[in-house]
Motif scaffolding. Structure first.
Motif, mmCIF file in Angstrom:
data_model
loop_
_atom_site.group_PDB
_atom_site.id
_atom_site.type_symbol
_atom_site.label_atom_id
_atom_site.label_comp_id
_atom_site.label_asym_id
_atom_site.label_seq_id
_atom_site.Cartn_x
_atom_site.Cartn_y
_atom_site.Cartn_z
ATOM 1 N N LYS A 1 0.834 -1.213 0.000
ATOM 2 C CA LYS A 1 0.000 0.000 0.000
ATOM 3 C C LYS A 1 0.872 1.268 0.000
ATOM 4 O O LYS A 1 0.666 2.168 -0.808
ATOM 5 C CB LYS A 1 -0.924 0.017 1.238
ATOM 6 C CG LYS A 1 -1.837 -1.193 1.346
ATOM 7 C CD LYS A 1 -2.790 -1.095 2.519
ATOM 8 C CE LYS A 1 -2.122 -1.155 3.895
ATOM 9 N NZ LYS A 1 -1.508 -2.463 4.208
ATOM 10 N N GLY B 1 -1.661 4.640 9.449
ATOM 11 C CA GLY B 1 -0.634 4.102 10.356
ATOM 12 C C GLY B 1 0.429 5.152 10.682
ATOM 13 O O GLY B 1 0.823 5.308 11.837
ATOM 14 N N ARG C 1 1.341 6.728 14.286
ATOM 15 C CA ARG C 1 2.708 6.641 14.854
ATOM 16 C C ARG C 1 3.222 8.036 15.212
ATOM 17 O O ARG C 1 3.894 8.227 16.223
ATOM 18 C CB ARG C 1 3.658 5.939 13.867
ATOM 19 C CG ARG C 1 3.523 4.422 13.888
ATOM 20 C CD ARG C 1 4.533 3.746 12.966
ATOM 21 N NE ARG C 1 4.167 3.871 11.574
ATOM 22 C CZ ARG C 1 3.354 3.048 10.927
ATOM 23 N NH1 ARG C 1 2.841 2.008 11.545
ATOM 24 N NH2 ARG C 1 3.055 3.240 9.659
ATOM 25 N N LEU D 1 -3.928 -4.514 16.916
ATOM 26 C CA LEU D 1 -5.359 -4.221 17.057
ATOM 27 C C LEU D 1 -5.694 -2.897 16.382
ATOM 28 O O LEU D 1 -4.798 -2.117 16.045
ATOM 29 C CB LEU D 1 -5.722 -4.153 18.550
ATOM 30 C CG LEU D 1 -5.494 -5.442 19.340
ATOM 31 C CD1 LEU D 1 -5.620 -5.185 20.841
ATOM 32 C CD2 LEU D 1 -6.480 -6.529 18.894
ATOM 33 N N VAL E 1 -6.977 0.788 16.498
ATOM 34 C CA VAL E 1 -7.112 1.922 17.425
ATOM 35 C C VAL E 1 -8.548 2.458 17.326
ATOM 36 O O VAL E 1 -9.109 2.498 16.221
ATOM 37 C CB VAL E 1 -6.087 3.021 17.023
ATOM 38 C CG1 VAL E 1 -6.285 4.297 17.831
ATOM 39 C CG2 VAL E 1 -4.656 2.501 17.161
ATOM 40 N N GLY F 1 -4.441 2.378 4.292
ATOM 41 C CA GLY F 1 -4.535 1.562 5.518
ATOM 42 C C GLY F 1 -5.745 1.888 6.362
ATOM 43 O O GLY F 1 -5.759 1.596 7.565
ATOM 44 N N ARG G 1 -10.214 0.053 8.568
ATOM 45 C CA ARG G 1 -9.769 -1.315 8.876
ATOM 46 C C ARG G 1 -10.886 -2.171 9.427
ATOM 47 O O ARG G 1 -10.683 -3.350 9.694
ATOM 48 C CB ARG G 1 -8.597 -1.265 9.873
ATOM 49 C CG ARG G 1 -7.278 -1.011 9.152
ATOM 50 C CD ARG G 1 -6.161 -0.943 10.156
ATOM 51 N NE ARG G 1 -5.049 -1.803 9.808
ATOM 52 C CZ ARG G 1 -4.047 -1.454 9.019
ATOM 53 N NH1 ARG G 1 -4.044 -0.280 8.430
ATOM 54 N NH2 ARG G 1 -3.048 -2.283 8.811
ATOM 55 N N ARG H 1 11.229 -5.944 5.845
ATOM 56 C CA ARG H 1 11.086 -4.530 6.199
ATOM 57 C C ARG H 1 11.497 -4.296 7.661
ATOM 58 O O ARG H 1 12.079 -3.280 8.000
ATOM 59 C CB ARG H 1 9.624 -4.094 5.977
ATOM 60 C CG ARG H 1 9.406 -2.607 6.202
ATOM 61 C CD ARG H 1 7.993 -2.162 5.870
ATOM 62 N NE ARG H 1 7.035 -2.586 6.878
ATOM 63 C CZ ARG H 1 5.716 -2.360 6.819
ATOM 64 N NH1 ARG H 1 5.218 -1.740 5.762
ATOM 65 N NH2 ARG H 1 4.911 -2.748 7.780
ATOM 66 N N ARG I 1 9.961 -0.407 13.281
ATOM 67 C CA ARG I 1 8.575 -0.423 13.756
ATOM 68 C C ARG I 1 8.377 -1.484 14.826
ATOM 69 O O ARG I 1 8.904 -2.590 14.730
ATOM 70 C CB ARG I 1 7.613 -0.673 12.572
ATOM 71 C CG ARG I 1 7.340 0.584 11.792
ATOM 72 C CD ARG I 1 6.466 0.356 10.585
ATOM 73 N NE ARG I 1 5.253 -0.410 10.867
ATOM 74 C CZ ARG I 1 4.214 -0.467 10.037
ATOM 75 N NH1 ARG I 1 4.246 0.213 8.893
ATOM 76 N NH2 ARG I 1 3.164 -1.191 10.336
ATOM 77 N N ARG J 1 -1.584 -9.155 13.438
ATOM 78 C CA ARG J 1 -2.093 -8.242 12.391
ATOM 79 C C ARG J 1 -2.802 -9.036 11.300
ATOM 80 O O ARG J 1 -3.821 -8.587 10.760
ATOM 81 C CB ARG J 1 -0.935 -7.436 11.795
ATOM 82 C CG ARG J 1 -0.444 -6.349 12.743
ATOM 83 C CD ARG J 1 0.994 -5.992 12.475
ATOM 84 N NE ARG J 1 1.186 -5.195 11.293
ATOM 85 C CZ ARG J 1 2.359 -5.024 10.687
ATOM 86 N NH1 ARG J 1 3.437 -5.633 11.169
ATOM 87 N NH2 ARG J 1 2.457 -4.272 9.624
HETATM 88 O O1 LIG Z 1 -6.858 2.945 10.592
HETATM 89 C C1 LIG Z 1 -5.935 2.384 11.194
HETATM 90 C C2 LIG Z 1 -4.664 2.182 10.611
HETATM 91 C C3 LIG Z 1 -3.687 1.554 11.358
HETATM 92 N N1 LIG Z 1 -3.912 1.180 12.624
HETATM 93 C C4 LIG Z 1 -2.864 0.542 13.446
HETATM 94 O O2 LIG Z 1 -1.600 0.757 12.850
HETATM 95 C C5 LIG Z 1 -0.973 -0.497 12.571
HETATM 96 C C6 LIG Z 1 -0.074 -0.361 11.359
HETATM 97 O O3 LIG Z 1 -0.804 0.023 10.239
HETATM 98 P P1 LIG Z 1 -0.108 0.415 8.861
HETATM 99 O O4 LIG Z 1 -1.202 0.683 7.874
HETATM 100 O O5 LIG Z 1 0.888 1.481 9.095
HETATM 101 O O6 LIG Z 1 0.750 -0.850 8.454
HETATM 102 P P2 LIG Z 1 0.425 -2.235 7.771
HETATM 103 O O7 LIG Z 1 -0.096 -3.121 8.864
HETATM 104 O O8 LIG Z 1 -0.585 -2.060 6.698
HETATM 105 O O9 LIG Z 1 1.740 -2.678 7.267
HETATM 106 C C7 LIG Z 1 -2.100 -1.454 12.451
HETATM 107 O O10 LIG Z 1 -1.730 -2.811 12.673
HETATM 108 C C8 LIG Z 1 -3.063 -0.959 13.537
HETATM 109 O O11 LIG Z 1 -2.660 -1.385 14.806
HETATM 110 C C9 LIG Z 1 -5.167 1.373 13.190
HETATM 111 O O12 LIG Z 1 -5.394 1.026 14.332
HETATM 112 N N2 LIG Z 1 -6.126 1.987 12.479
#
Ligand SMILES: O=c1ccn([C@@H]2O[C@H](COP(=O)(O)OP(=O)(O)O)[C@@H](O)[C@H]2O)c(=O)[nH]1
Ligand SMILES: Nc1ncnc2c1ncn2[C@@H]1O[C@H](COP(=O)(O)OP(=O)(O)O)[C@@H](O)[C@H]1O
Length: 331
Positions: free
Chosen positions: A145, A164, A168, A190, A192, A218, A221, A256, A262, A273
Motif C-alpha cells: 500500500k 498508520g 505513529r 489491534l 485503534v 490503511g 480497517r 522490512r 517499527r 495483524r
Molecule cells: O486505521 C488504522 C490504521 C492503522 N492502525 C494501526 O496501525 C498499525 C499499522 O498500520 P499500517 O497501515 O501502518 O501498516 P500495515 O499493517 O498495513 O503494514 C495497524 O496494525 C493498527 O494497529 C489502526 O489502528 N487503524
C-alpha cells in the motif's frame, strides 16, 4: 579561615584572588618577582623594599601598587586559569543546559497549544470534504500500500495520508494523551478506536485545503470505521486493493522489519495483524466490492511491475471521473 602566622594582614590582600593569596602567603621563603620597565625581572626578597636593604619601610610602601610586588605572577596566572576553566567547564555548560531546557519547554507549550486548538467545529463544518476525491488504499499488512501510494503521489498529485503513519506520529508527540494507548494497539496488531484515527485523518485533510485528491492508506480497517468516516467526513469514490498471499506479506514484512524500526514488524505482532486483517479488514473490501468501488491489483511481481498495473487502473479511474464531472457540468 586563614589561620597561622604567615598571613599577617588579611587587610593587605583584600581584592586578590584566593588562590593567589594562598600562594603568596606560603611558608616557603618565596621570591617575589616584579618587572622593571626594561622587562628584566627585578627580584626582591620578601619584605625587602625597593628603596634599600635596611628593611625600613618607606612611607609609600603600603600603597595599592606595592601590594602586587608581593604576589607571584605564576600564582596569578594559575588563579586565572582556574577561573577560566571553571567558567568553561561548569558555568558555561550549565547556562547552556538551562537555556536548552527553557527552549524545549517553550516548544512543548507551543505544540500543546497547537494540538489543543485543532480546528474549530465551524471550520470543520465549512470544509468541503464532499468535493474531494478520496481513494482508500487497502490490502493486508505488507501488501504494498505505502510503496504504491508514494508513486501515485508523484504521478497524479494526490496527497498521501497513511493512517498508520499518522497514528505513529501522534504516538510520538510528547504531549499526546493517546501515546500509550496507540503504542499498545499497534504492538498488539489491534485497531485503534476510530474516533482517534478519524480525527487525525480529518485534520490532515484540512491541512491541505488546496488539494482535491487524497489517498487514504490503511484505512478503514473495519466496518464500523468505514461507516463512521462516511458519516462524519465523506464517502470514498474508489478503493484500491492490493491482493497478496499471506506468505508473501510475511516475507516482505520480516524483511522490512530489519530496517523499519517499527514495533510491529516482528513475527508475534505480524501474526496478530494477519488475524485482525482476516476478521475485520477484509470484510470492508468485500463490502465496497459489492458497491462496485474496488480496483484490484495483484502484489505479485517486482515493484515496477505492480506499479505499472496500479498506474493504469488509477489513470482509467481518474479519466472516467473527469468525464463524469464534465457531463454533470454540461447539464
Ligand atoms: O486505521 C488504522 C490504521 C492503522 N492502525 C494501526 O496501525 C498499525 C499499522 O498500520 P499500517 O497501515 O501502518 O501498516 P500495515 O499493517 O498495513 O503494514 C495497524 O496494525 C493498527 O494497529 C489502526 O489502528 N487503524
Ligand atoms: N512488488 C514488491 N516486490 C518486493 N517487495 C515489495 C514490493 N512492494 C513492496 N515491497 C516491499 O515490501 C515491504 C512492504 O511494503 P509496504 O508498501 O510498506 O506495505 P504496506 O504499506 O502495505 O504495509 C516494503 O519493505 C516494500 O519495500
Amino acid at each position: 579561615m586563614f589561620s597561622g602566622g604567615v598571613l599577617r594582614s588579611s587587610q593587605q590582600l583584600r581584592g586578590v584572588p584566593l588562590f593567589a593569596r594562598q600562594l603568596s602567603t606560603s611558608p616557603r621563603p618565596l621570591l617575589a618577582r616584579s618587572y622593571t620597565t626594561s622587562g628584566r625581572p627585578n627580584q626582591l626578597r620578601m619584605g625587602q623594599t625597593r628603596g634599600g636593604g635596611n628593611g625600613q619601610k618607606r612611607p609609600g610602601n603600603n600603597s595599592f601598587l606595592s601590594r602586587f610586588d608581593r604576589i607571584n605572577p605564576l600564582a596569578l596566572v594559575g588563579a586565572a586559569t582556574i577561573l577560566i576553566s571553571g567558567y568553561m567547564l561548569i558555568i558555561k555548560p550549565y547556562m547552556e543546559w538551562r537555556s536548552e531546557l527553557k527552549h524545549r519547554a517553550v516548544e512543548r507549550q507551543q505544540e500543546e497549544e497547537k494540538a489543543q486548538a485543532g480546528y474549530t467545529e465551524e471550520q470543520v463544518a465549512k470544509f468541503p470534504f464532499g468535493k474531494k476525491t478520496v481513494v482508500f488504499v487497502l490490502g493486508g499488512p505488507g501488501s504494498g500500500k505505502g510503496t504504491n501510494s508514494s508513486k501515485l503521489v508523484d504521478d497524479f498529485g494526490f496527497v498521501h495520508l497513511s493512517a498508520g503513519d499518522l497514528l505513529r506520529a501522534e504516538q510520538k508527540r510528547p504531549v499526546s494523551q493517546y501515546g500509550e494507548l496507540i503504542a499498545h494497539y499497534i504492538r498488539e496488531g489491534l485497531i485503534v478506536p476510530h474516533e482517534i484515527t478519524i480525527g487525525l485523518l480529518r485534520n490532515a485533510m484540512m491541512d491541505h485545503p488546496e488539494s482535491d485528491r487524497f489517498l487514504i492508506d490503511g484505512f478503514p480497517r473495519n466496518l464500523v470505521q468505514a461507516k463512521a468516516f462516511e458519516d462524519s467526513v465523506c464517502k470514498a469514490k474508489k478503493v484500491l486493493y492490493f491482493e497478496c498471499p499471506e506468505s508473501t506479506m510475511l516475507e516482505r514484512l520480516l524483511d522490512r522489519g530489519k530496517t523499519s524500526g517499527r514495533s510491529d514488524d516482528n513475527i508475534e505482532s505480524i501474526k496478530k495483524r494477519f488475524r485482525t486483517y482476516v476478521n475485520d479488514s477484509k470484510p470492508v473490501i468485500d463490502e465496497y466490492a459489492k458497491e462496485g468501488k474496488v480496483m484490484t491489483v495483484s502484489c505479485k511481481g517486482s515493484v515496477d511491475d505492480v506499479y505499472k498495473v496500479t498506474h493504469k487502473k488509477m489513470s482509467d479511474f481518474l479519466q472516467a471521473l473527469e468525464k463524469t464531472s464534465q457531463q454533470q457540468d454540461a447539464k
